[in-house]
Design a protein around this motif. Structure first.
Motif, PDB file in Angstrom:
ATOM      1  N   THR A  95       0.762  -1.282  -0.014  1.00 33.85           N
ATOM      2  CA  THR A  95       0.027   0.071   0.007  1.00 33.85           C
ATOM      3  C   THR A  95       0.765   1.203   0.044  1.00 33.85           C
ATOM      4  OG1 THR A  95      -1.763  -1.166   1.099  1.00 33.85           O
ATOM      5  CG2 THR A  95      -1.782   1.171   1.276  1.00 33.85           C
ATOM      6  N   PRO A  96       0.984   2.016  -1.087  1.00 32.02           N
ATOM      7  CA  PRO A  96       1.751   3.413  -1.093  1.00 32.02           C
ATOM      8  C   PRO A  96       1.444   4.146   0.156  1.00 32.02           C
ATOM      9  CG  PRO A  96       0.605   3.081  -3.245  1.00 32.02           C
ATOM     10  CD  PRO A  96       0.002   2.044  -2.203  1.00 32.02           C
ATOM     11  N   VAL A  97       2.294   4.728   0.457  1.00 32.57           N
ATOM     12  CA  VAL A  97       2.377   5.941   1.802  1.00 32.57           C
ATOM     13  C   VAL A  97       2.862   7.236   1.240  1.00 32.57           C
ATOM     14  CG1 VAL A  97       2.907   4.032   3.382  1.00 32.57           C
ATOM     15  CG2 VAL A  97       4.801   5.515   2.454  1.00 32.57           C
ATOM     16  N   THR A  98       1.856   8.160   1.596  1.00 33.44           N
ATOM     17  CA  THR A  98       2.487   9.547   1.326  1.00 33.44           C
ATOM     18  C   THR A  98       3.122  10.144   2.473  1.00 33.44           C
ATOM     19  OG1 THR A  98       0.118   9.906   0.299  1.00 33.44           O
ATOM     20  CG2 THR A  98       1.256  11.888   1.016  1.00 33.44           C
ATOM     21  N   ALA A  99       4.372  10.967   1.996  1.00 37.32           N
ATOM     22  CA  ALA A  99       5.224  11.364   3.222  1.00 37.32           C
ATOM     23  C   ALA A  99       6.215  12.607   2.256  1.00 37.32           C
ATOM     24  CB  ALA A  99       6.283  10.261   3.531  1.00 37.32           C
ATOM     25  N   ARG A 100       6.863  13.331   3.159  1.00 37.58           N
ATOM     26  CA  ARG A 100       7.596  14.624   2.453  1.00 37.58           C
ATOM     27  C   ARG A 100       9.207  13.932   2.855  1.00 37.58           C
ATOM     28  NH1 ARG A 100       7.552  21.074   3.430  1.00 37.58           N
ATOM     29  NH2 ARG A 100       9.745  21.391   2.844  1.00 37.58           N
ATOM     30  N   TYR A 101       9.539  13.292   3.892  1.00 36.81           N
ATOM     31  CA  TYR A 101      10.869  12.952   4.423  1.00 36.81           C
ATOM     32  C   TYR A 101      10.826  11.470   4.479  1.00 36.81           C
ATOM     33  CZ  TYR A 101      10.291  17.905   5.993  1.00 36.81           C
ATOM     34  OH  TYR A 101      10.100  19.167   6.142  1.00 36.81           O
ATOM     35  N   VAL A 102      12.338  11.020   4.161  1.00 40.43           N
ATOM     36  CA  VAL A 102      12.687   9.679   4.277  1.00 40.43           C
ATOM     37  C   VAL A 102      14.026   9.731   5.152  1.00 40.43           C
ATOM     38  CG1 VAL A 102      13.736   9.556   2.221  1.00 40.43           C
ATOM     39  CG2 VAL A 102      13.045   7.451   3.150  1.00 40.43           C
ATOM     40  N   ARG A 103      14.188   8.720   6.077  1.00 41.68           N
ATOM     41  CA  ARG A 103      15.261   8.512   6.746  1.00 41.68           C
ATOM     42  C   ARG A 103      15.815   7.275   6.585  1.00 41.68           C
ATOM     43  NH1 ARG A 103      14.694  10.947  12.782  1.00 41.68           N
ATOM     44  NH2 ARG A 103      15.226  13.267  12.312  1.00 41.68           N
ATOM     45  N   ILE A 104      16.916   7.080   6.238  1.00 45.78           N
ATOM     46  CA  ILE A 104      17.720   5.624   6.096  1.00 45.78           C
ATOM     47  C   ILE A 104      18.812   5.436   7.031  1.00 45.78           C
ATOM     48  CG2 ILE A 104      19.091   4.034   4.789  1.00 45.78           C
ATOM     49  CD1 ILE A 104      17.017   6.615   2.990  1.00 45.78           C
ATOM     50  N   TRP A 105      18.524   4.340   8.125  1.00 43.74           N
ATOM     51  CA  TRP A 105      19.372   4.135   9.083  1.00 43.74           C
ATOM     52  C   TRP A 105      20.277   2.935   8.877  1.00 43.74           C
ATOM     53  CZ3 TRP A 105      19.211   6.851  14.017  1.00 43.74           C
ATOM     54  CH2 TRP A 105      18.190   7.834  13.980  1.00 43.74           C
ATOM     55  N   GLN A 106      21.510   3.049   9.482  1.00 41.89           N
ATOM     56  CA  GLN A 106      22.513   1.810   9.572  1.00 41.89           C
ATOM     57  C   GLN A 106      23.323   2.056  10.667  1.00 41.89           C
ATOM     58  OE1 GLN A 106      23.935   0.557   5.833  1.00 41.89           O
ATOM     59  NE2 GLN A 106      25.651  -0.321   6.661  1.00 41.89           N
ATOM     60  N   LYS A 107      23.956   0.941  11.012  1.00 41.14           N
ATOM     61  CA  LYS A 107      24.998   0.911  12.267  1.00 41.14           C
ATOM     62  C   LYS A 107      26.001   0.275  11.928  1.00 41.14           C
ATOM     63  CE  LYS A 107      25.845  -0.055  17.042  1.00 41.14           C
ATOM     64  NZ  LYS A 107      25.310  -0.770  18.245  1.00 41.14           N
ATOM     65  N   GLY A 108      26.753   0.700  10.890  1.00 38.38           N
ATOM     66  CA  GLY A 108      27.938  -0.118  10.414  1.00 38.38           C
ATOM     67  C   GLY A 108      27.789  -1.370   9.705  1.00 38.38           C
TER      68      GLY A 108
END
Length: 213
Positions: A95-108
């Motif tokens: 189901t598509p989502v509507t948003a203005r911002y995206v964050r991509i997280w990672q820990k090494g």
């Protein structure tokens, strides 16, 4: 490649100090809310190793502070295999989502050599490309197709081997008898760097290229 450092590496600590590292992120602002259908993450890789990318999380929000965050993936490790190496991690939304911002997280990441038993933890978070695929808005059209052009024209390549003679002739746009001469035996190649990513439609050379011992 965009690289973020998750923490200080410490060779005397367990897992190179991984426990003390931070979950770090990249955040993008689309300028306005968009209907998101999928996200593709292209990460860094190593020729003789496979990665496990640690604690991946992808979330979107309508607010810059992510007070209404919607987690689309994770938090979970993503393990690279020989078949998926350098391929995108694709997050397809049922189901598509509507948003203005995206964050991509990672820990090494954790590295496992493929030509030895060595493995270890690295503090780098390397991303080669991030694609957020969204629906076109009303009245919005795809960019017009651009006329193709020779992006190698006038660029001097890096040459593996001995210094060549008349190297500028390799990309002068002329198919004549003004050849570049490599001056090296054995394995040899040319490498061009274009600075940006391009969609390549064709490549050609006047064969054979004159390599000279």
């Amino acid at each position: 490649m965009t690289k973020i450092i998750a923490g200080e590496e410490n060779g005397s600590a367990e897992n190179n100090g991984y426990a003390s590292w931070d979950d770090v992120y990249l955040q993008y602002d689309f300028g306005e809310p968009r209907e998101i259908h999928s996200i593709n993450l292209y990460r860094n890789g190593y020729e003789n190793a496979l990665n496990t990318f640690k604690r991946i999380k992808v979330e979107v929000s309508s607010n810059e502070d992510f007070s209404d965050a919607n987690v689309l993936f994770g938090t979970a490790d993503v393990e690279e295999t020989a078949a998926t190496k350098l391929a995108a991690q694709t997050i397809n939304l049922t189901t598509p989502v509507t948003a203005r911002y995206v964050r991509i997280w990672q820990k090494g990441h954790c590295i496992q050599n493929t030509n030895s038993s060595w493995k270890g933890y690295g503090n780098g978070v390397g991303l080669r490309e991030i694609e957020v695929i969204a629906k076109l808005k009303d009245g919005e059209t795809l960019p017009d197709a651009q006329e193709t052009r020779n992006i190698a024209l006038g660029k001097l390549p890096y040459v593996y081997g001995l210094d060549p003679t008349n190297i500028a002739a390799i990309s002068d746009g002329k198919q004549d008898d003004n050849y570049a001469v490599h001056n090296s035996t054995g394995e040899r190649w040319l490498q061009f760097e274009y600075k940006n990513r391009y969609r390549i439609h064709e490549g050609s050379s006047r064969a054979p290229i004159r390599w000279s011992a």
